[in-house]
Design a protein around this motif. Structure first.
Motif, PDB file in Angstrom:
ATOM      1  N   MET A   1      38.344 -35.030  71.122  1.00  0.00           N
ATOM      2  CA  MET A   1      37.227 -35.502  70.319  1.00  0.00           C
ATOM      3  C   MET A   1      36.977 -34.548  69.149  1.00  0.00           C
ATOM      4  N   ALA A   2      38.051 -34.232  68.458  1.00  0.00           N
ATOM      5  CA  ALA A   2      37.938 -33.275  67.347  1.00  0.00           C
ATOM      6  C   ALA A   2      37.240 -33.932  66.165  1.00  0.00           C
ATOM      7  N   CYS A   3      36.537 -33.127  65.433  1.00  0.00           N
ATOM      8  CA  CYS A   3      35.832 -33.621  64.256  1.00  0.00           C
ATOM      9  C   CYS A   3      36.779 -33.976  63.118  1.00  0.00           C
ATOM     10  N   SER A   4      37.892 -33.255  63.065  1.00  0.00           N
ATOM     11  CA  SER A   4      38.702 -33.238  61.852  1.00  0.00           C
ATOM     12  C   SER A   4      39.138 -34.637  61.404  1.00  0.00           C
ATOM     13  N   ARG A   5      39.379 -35.502  62.397  1.00  0.00           N
ATOM     14  CA  ARG A   5      39.849 -36.842  62.070  1.00  0.00           C
ATOM     15  C   ARG A   5      38.833 -37.631  61.254  1.00  0.00           C
ATOM     16  N   PHE A   6      37.576 -37.296  61.413  1.00  0.00           N
ATOM     17  CA  PHE A   6      36.525 -38.068  60.760  1.00  0.00           C
ATOM     18  C   PHE A   6      35.968 -37.375  59.520  1.00  0.00           C
ATOM     19  N   GLU A   7      36.410 -36.154  59.312  1.00  0.00           N
ATOM     20  CA  GLU A   7      35.745 -35.354  58.270  1.00  0.00           C
ATOM     21  C   GLU A   7      35.914 -35.900  56.860  1.00  0.00           C
ATOM     22  N   TYR A   8      36.883 -36.779  56.706  1.00  0.00           N
ATOM     23  CA  TYR A   8      37.090 -37.363  55.387  1.00  0.00           C
ATOM     24  C   TYR A   8      35.823 -38.063  54.877  1.00  0.00           C
ATOM     25  N   VAL A   9      34.937 -38.430  55.779  1.00  0.00           N
ATOM     26  CA  VAL A   9      33.736 -39.149  55.334  1.00  0.00           C
ATOM     27  C   VAL A   9      32.856 -38.286  54.422  1.00  0.00           C
ATOM     28  N   LYS A  10      33.082 -36.970  54.457  1.00  0.00           N
ATOM     29  CA  LYS A  10      32.338 -36.099  53.541  1.00  0.00           C
ATOM     30  C   LYS A  10      32.732 -36.339  52.083  1.00  0.00           C
ATOM     31  N   LEU A  11      33.907 -36.894  51.903  1.00  0.00           N
ATOM     32  CA  LEU A  11      34.382 -37.127  50.526  1.00  0.00           C
ATOM     33  C   LEU A  11      33.567 -38.208  49.821  1.00  0.00           C
ATOM     34  N   PHE A  12      32.758 -38.932  50.564  1.00  0.00           N
ATOM     35  CA  PHE A  12      31.923 -39.953  49.939  1.00  0.00           C
ATOM     36  C   PHE A  12      30.638 -39.363  49.361  1.00  0.00           C
ATOM     37  N   GLU A  13      30.350 -38.111  49.688  1.00  0.00           N
ATOM     38  CA  GLU A  13      29.140 -37.472  49.154  1.00  0.00           C
ATOM     39  C   GLU A  13      29.290 -37.251  47.645  1.00  0.00           C
ATOM     40  N   SER A  14      28.213 -37.435  46.932  1.00  0.00           N
ATOM     41  CA  SER A  14      28.323 -37.312  45.477  1.00  0.00           C
ATOM     42  C   SER A  14      27.752 -35.987  44.991  1.00  0.00           C
ATOM     43  N   HIS A  15      28.234 -35.566  43.840  1.00  0.00           N
ATOM     44  CA  HIS A  15      27.680 -34.394  43.156  1.00  0.00           C
ATOM     45  C   HIS A  15      26.474 -34.879  42.366  1.00  0.00           C
ATOM     46  N   ASP A  16      25.331 -34.305  42.601  1.00  0.00           N
ATOM     47  CA  ASP A  16      24.175 -34.786  41.855  1.00  0.00           C
ATOM     48  C   ASP A  16      23.432 -33.619  41.191  1.00  0.00           C
ATOM     49  N   ARG A  17      24.200 -32.811  40.502  1.00  0.00           N
ATOM     50  CA  ARG A  17      23.650 -31.626  39.848  1.00  0.00           C
ATOM     51  C   ARG A  17      22.788 -32.019  38.646  1.00  0.00           C
TER      52      ARG A  17
ATOM     53  N   ALA B 149      31.075 -36.428  67.324  1.00  0.00           N
ATOM     54  CA  ALA B 149      32.087 -35.428  67.665  1.00  0.00           C
ATOM     55  C   ALA B 149      31.538 -34.030  67.393  1.00  0.00           C
ATOM     56  N   ASP B 150      30.798 -33.904  66.325  1.00  0.00           N
ATOM     57  CA  ASP B 150      30.178 -32.631  65.985  1.00  0.00           C
ATOM     58  C   ASP B 150      29.147 -32.214  67.046  1.00  0.00           C
ATOM     59  N   THR B 151      28.390 -33.179  67.535  1.00  0.00           N
ATOM     60  CA  THR B 151      27.435 -32.913  68.614  1.00  0.00           C
ATOM     61  C   THR B 151      28.163 -32.316  69.815  1.00  0.00           C
ATOM     62  N   HIS B 152      29.267 -32.968  70.197  1.00  0.00           N
ATOM     63  CA  HIS B 152      30.048 -32.507  71.340  1.00  0.00           C
ATOM     64  C   HIS B 152      30.559 -31.085  71.139  1.00  0.00           C
ATOM     65  N   VAL B 153      31.188 -30.858  70.006  1.00  0.00           N
ATOM     66  CA  VAL B 153      31.790 -29.551  69.743  1.00  0.00           C
ATOM     67  C   VAL B 153      30.715 -28.456  69.772  1.00  0.00           C
ATOM     68  N   ASN B 154      29.595 -28.717  69.114  1.00  0.00           N
ATOM     69  CA  ASN B 154      28.527 -27.711  69.084  1.00  0.00           C
ATOM     70  C   ASN B 154      27.924 -27.485  70.462  1.00  0.00           C
ATOM     71  N   ASN B 155      27.727 -28.577  71.199  1.00  0.00           N
ATOM     72  CA  ASN B 155      27.024 -28.429  72.466  1.00  0.00           C
ATOM     73  C   ASN B 155      27.882 -27.722  73.506  1.00  0.00           C
ATOM     74  N   LEU B 156      29.173 -28.028  73.498  1.00  0.00           N
ATOM     75  CA  LEU B 156      30.054 -27.344  74.446  1.00  0.00           C
ATOM     76  C   LEU B 156      30.056 -25.845  74.154  1.00  0.00           C
ATOM     77  N   PHE B 157      30.176 -25.510  72.895  1.00  0.00           N
ATOM     78  CA  PHE B 157      30.153 -24.096  72.506  1.00  0.00           C
ATOM     79  C   PHE B 157      28.834 -23.450  72.923  1.00  0.00           C
TER      80      PHE B 157
END
Lengths: 290, 290, 290, 290
Positions: A1-17, B149-157
Motif C-alpha cells: 500500500m505504498a503512496c508512490s503509485r498515487f503521488e502523481y495526483v500532486k501534479l494537478f496542484e496549481s501554482h497560484d503565486r 495510503a498516507d494514513t497507513h504509512v504514517n500510522n504504522l510508523f
C-alpha cells in the motif's frame, strides 16, 4: 500500500503565486451575518462588543504575520488586511495566505467570543475571503478610502434607520421607505431635528471604522527600526538603499498595536505615518525568489 | 464622501472560477499542529478525541453544503472535501469556496473543542487549505487512495515509534534511529514480537482514517432520491437523462451522516456506493451558467 | 553591464500550466477577415482556394506536433486543434503552446498564399487564438459538434444569401431582410425553388468543414502503432496497460494526413476512429512531471 | 442541427484578464532560430538584414496598436512590446493580446522576407511569446535594462567567437573553449589585439539592439498631443488631471516611428523621453471597465 503509485495526483496542484511587487489586500466578510447578528442579539445600529471582538481577532492575525502585514481595516462584519509589497509570506501562494488568514481570524473570533459577548454562541460564525492585488500605492489608498467611505454611508443610514425604528416606533418597512432616496444632508437633518442626534458626535469607531497598526515609539521600541540594505548598485542607481524591519524575532504583543478610528481618506494620516506605505512606488521593492 | 469615486478598485478583483465539469478537492491542513498537539497534550500516536472533533467539524461542513459536497475524508490534522462535478456552489469561485470551507471547519473546531477535549484551548487552532481539480473519476479515486495510503504509512510508523518511546523507554532520537529504513513488514514484526501488538487489530479509525458520507436508506429516506432530468436530446444522444438530488430543501441532521473507517483504495467500497461518484465520466455532467 | 542585477524581473513571469489530464482545444480565428476577404476578392459564399490554404497551414501544425495534436477541425477563417490529454508539449505551458501554434499557422498561411490564391497579398493576415480545456471526452465531442453545427448554420445562410445577391440581383440589405427569421427548412426551400439548388448537393467541404487526421494504414504503416506500456499496477488495477505511439521519430509527411469532410456530430465517425479519442475517460491517462 | 445544444461548451472558456494598472510586456522569441538562421545563411555574428526585417515586423505591430503599445525593443530573434498601463486593448484579455501580436509579427516577417533577404524562405519561421506584468515603472525599466544588458553580453561574445572562427580559422569548439570563462574586458582585448577590432566601434544596432518609438514633432505633429482630462476630483486629489493621446484616428505611417540604437539602461534617454513611461507611478492611471 505504498503512496508512490498515487503521488502523481500532486501534479494537478496549481501554482497560484501572487504577482510580486504588488500590494495585496486580504478581505474577509461574515457569511450570512444579518441572520447571525439577529440570532445573537447584536445591538443596532452597531454592536460595540462585536466590533471589539473583530478587532481582537484582527490583532491576532497582525501579530502572527507581523513582518508581512502592514495594517488592517475593519467595519461591521468585514476586515481587510494589507500584505506588504515585499512580503514573501508562504512564497506568496494565494490559497495558503487566504486560507490561513481566514482560519486564524475565525478561530480567534470563536475563542474570544465569551470575553466580549454575554450571549452564548449558537452557531459557528463563518467568514469568506478574497485577495485583490493593487500595483500602485494610489490604488491601495483608494481601496482603503472605498472601504471607509462605505463605512460612513452605511453607518449614517443605519443610525437614521434604527432611530426611526427604536425611538420613533416605525416598522422596518416604514423606516426603509422614509429614508429611500435621501442624501447625506437630509439624513443628518432628520437625525438632528427628530432625535436631537448630532451625527458628528456619534462614536468615531462607528463612523470611521477601525484601523490597526503597529504602535511606534513605546519604551525601548523605536519605530520603524529599519536597517539600510544596499541594493546591487550601478552608476545610475547608486545609493539606492532601503530599510527593512529588524523586529523579526521580537514577538509583538497586543500592546504593540494601536486601534485607531481616524480619517484615512485625506492625506493627513498618511503623511504622519509615511513609513506604513513604504517603500514608495519609485523605489523598487525587493523581489525575492520564492 | 461618496463611494463611487473609489469603486473602480473593484475592477482589480479577479475571476477565479474553477474549471466546470471537474471534481474539486478542498484539502485543509492544521498549521503548526505538531506544536499545537503538544501544547494540548494530544495522546500519541493518535488522539481519538481530537479525531472525533475533526470529524464533527467536517460533518458540519458537509451538512451545510449538502448538495455540493459528496464526501469528506480525514486523518490526523488534515481533511479533504470533494466538490461534485456539477456543483455550481458560489458560481465555482475558488476563493469563496476555499475560504468558506476553511472558516467553517475552524469555527466548529473551536466551538466544539470542550465537548471533545478535557484541556482548555490555549491558542487559536488554524488550518490552511487549497483546492485541486481532478478531471476524471479515476484521478479522484487515486487522490483518495493517496491520502489513505498516507494514513497507513504514517500510522504504522507512529504506532511503532510511540511503542518504542512509551513502552520501551527509548528516547525520541533512539526510536527514530531504530525505525529508519525499516519496511512495513519489519515494523509489523517489531510491534508483534516486542510489544505483542497485532497491527491489524489496531482501531480502524487510526489505520483507515475517517470517511464521511450521507447516510442512505434510513426511515422515510431512500437514497439516492433523484429525479430523472431530460437533457436536451437529439438523434444521437436521445434518452440521455440523469438524476439529481431532490433533498435540496430537507436540511440534513448529523444522523444523516455515516463516519466510516473502511478501505477506499480497492474497488469494493465504490461498487457498493456507486452513486457517490455519479455521474460517471461518460455521462455529461450538466454545465450551468454561473 | 552585467545581466545579473536585472534578472530578478524574471520572477514576475507566471506559471501557466494547463491542467493535466484534460483535452485542450487551441482555436484560431482570423482577425478582421470580413475586410481581409473583401480586399483579396474571396469568392462567396465560400472560397475553396482559401479553405485549402487554411487546411495546408493546419497540416503543417499537425505535422510539427504530431505526437501531441490528435486532430484539427476548420471552417471559414477559424481552426481548432485538439491537444492530447497526455501531451506534455512545452510542459503544457499555455502561452507557449498558444503562441507557437498561432505563429506557425500564420507563417504557413502567408508562405503558401501564392500557391493557392491568384491575387497578391495586400496586408498581413492575422489570427488570434485561445485555449479551452475540456475534462471529459463528451465535452470535447460536444465542442467539435458545436463547431460543425455552426459551420452548417453559417453555410446554409451564406449560400442562400449570396444566391439572392449574385443570381437574383438583390442588395446586401435586401438579402439580409429576406432571410431574417427564416429557419433551415425555409432556406432549403428558397434555394431549391428559386435557384434550383439542392443544398445537400453542395460541396461537403462547405457543409461539413474540414477535419484533418493522421492517415492510418498506408504502406508499412499500421495505425495506431502503439506499444503496450505497463502502468504501475496493484491488485485492483493490475493489467492496466495502454498503448503509446511509436512513431515519435518518424517525421510525418503531408501524405500521412487525411482531410475529411464528414459528419462528426453523430457517433459513426468516432466508432470507426475510436483510437483518436484514446485513452477513454475510464483509463487513466499518464500524468507526467513537467 | 442547432448550435444551441452544444453552446454550453463556451462555459469552459476562462477569463484571462491582465491585472489592470500594470505595465505588460509581450515578448516574442524565434523558435529554433539557430537552425533557421543556418538554413537561411544568416550572416554571423549579426545579420543586419534579418534585424531590419524584425524591425519592420515590429513597426507594423506598433502602428496597428498605436494607442496601446508605447514602445518595442528587439535584438537577435526576440522582440518585446510594452503595453500601456492604461490600455484596455481587447479588454486586456491575455490570450487575445498575445496571440494577435505574435501572429501579426510572424505574418509581416514572412510577407516582407524577400524585401530584406536574398535567399528564398525554406520553412515557416515561427515565434513563441509570453506576457509578463510589471506593477511599477522601475520594474519595467529594469526589464528593458535586462534585455539590453543581455544584448551586450551576447553580442560581445558572438563578435569574439566569429572573429576566431572566420578570421582565425578556429573550429566552433576551439572558439568556444578559448572564450570560456573570459570576462568582458578580456573579450574586448582579444578583439583589439588579435583582430584590430575596437568593440565600441561596432555598429550600434548590434551593441544596443533596436528601440522603436513613435516619432515626436514632425510637421504638423507635435508630440505628445494630449488633452487634459479631468479626473473625478475631491479636496485632496483636486487638480489631478492628465493627458491622453488625441491621435486615435490618425492612422500612423512607418515614418511616424523612430528606430533607435541607444542606451536605455542609464537615465538619460528616459529623461529626454519622459512622456513614454507616462503616467508616473504616483499619478493614478485610469482604470476602466472592460
Amino acid at each position: 500500500m505504498a503512496c508512490s503509485r498515487f503521488e502523481y495526483v500532486k501534479l494537478f496542484e496549481s501554482h497560484d503565486r501572487l504577482l510580486p511587487g504588488c500590494w495585496a489586500v486580504i478581505r474577509l466578510d461574515g457569511r450570512c451575518f444579518t441572520s447571525f447578528a439577529k440570532k445573537h442579539s447584536f445591538r443596532k445600529p452597531n454592536d460595540e462588543r462585536a466590533l471589539n471582538l473583530s478587532n481582537a481577532a484582527a490583532k491576532q492575525v497582525l501579530k502572527t504575520f507581523d513582518n508581512h502585514l502592514v495594517l488592517a481595516y475593519g467595519q461591521s462584519d468585514e476586515y481587510s488586511f494589507v500584505l506588504k509589497r515585499e512580503s514573501n509570506l508562504f512564497s506568496r501562494r494565494e490559497s495558503k495566505i487566504l486560507s490561513t488568514v481566514v482560519s486564524m481570524f475565525t478561530s480567534v473570533y470563536v475563542l474570544m467570543w465569551s470575553k466580549f459577548m454575554d450571549v452564548e454562541l449558537q452557531e459557528p460564525p463563518t467568514f469568506d475571503g478574497r485577495i485583490v492585488l493593487y500595483p500602485l500605492t494610489c490604488h491601495l489608498r483608494d481601496y482603503l478610502s472605498w472601504r471607509q467611505a462605505d463605512t460612513h454611508v452605511n453607518n449614517l443610514f443605519n443610525t437614521a434607520f434604527w432611530a426611526l425604528v427604536d425611538q420613533d416606533g416605525k416598522s422596518l418597512k416604514e423606516a426603509e421607505k422614509l429614508l429611500k432616496g435621501t442624501n447625506s444632508k437630509e439624513k443628518n437633518e432628520l437625525l438632528f431635528s427628530q432625535f436631537g442626534i448630532n451625527y458628528n458626535n456619534e462614536p468615531q469607531m462607528f463612523r470611521k471604522g477601525s484601523l490597526i497598526i503597529r504602535r511606534p515609539g513605546n519604551e525601548g521600541y523605536e519605530f520603524p527600526k529599519r536597517r539600510r540594505v544596499d541594493q546591487p548598485s550601478n552608476e545610475d542607481h547608486k545609493g539606492t538603499t532601503y530599510l527593512v524591519d529588524m523586529q523579526k524575532d521580537l514577538a509583538p504583543s497586543d500592546d504593540d498595536y494601536h486601534v485607531l478610528h481616524t480619517d484615512i481618506i485625506k492625506d493627513d494620516f498618511w503623511k504622519q505615518h509615511h513609513y506604513l506605505l513604504w517603500p514608495p512606488d519609485d523605489s523598487p521593492p525587493r523581489i525575492r525568489k520564492t
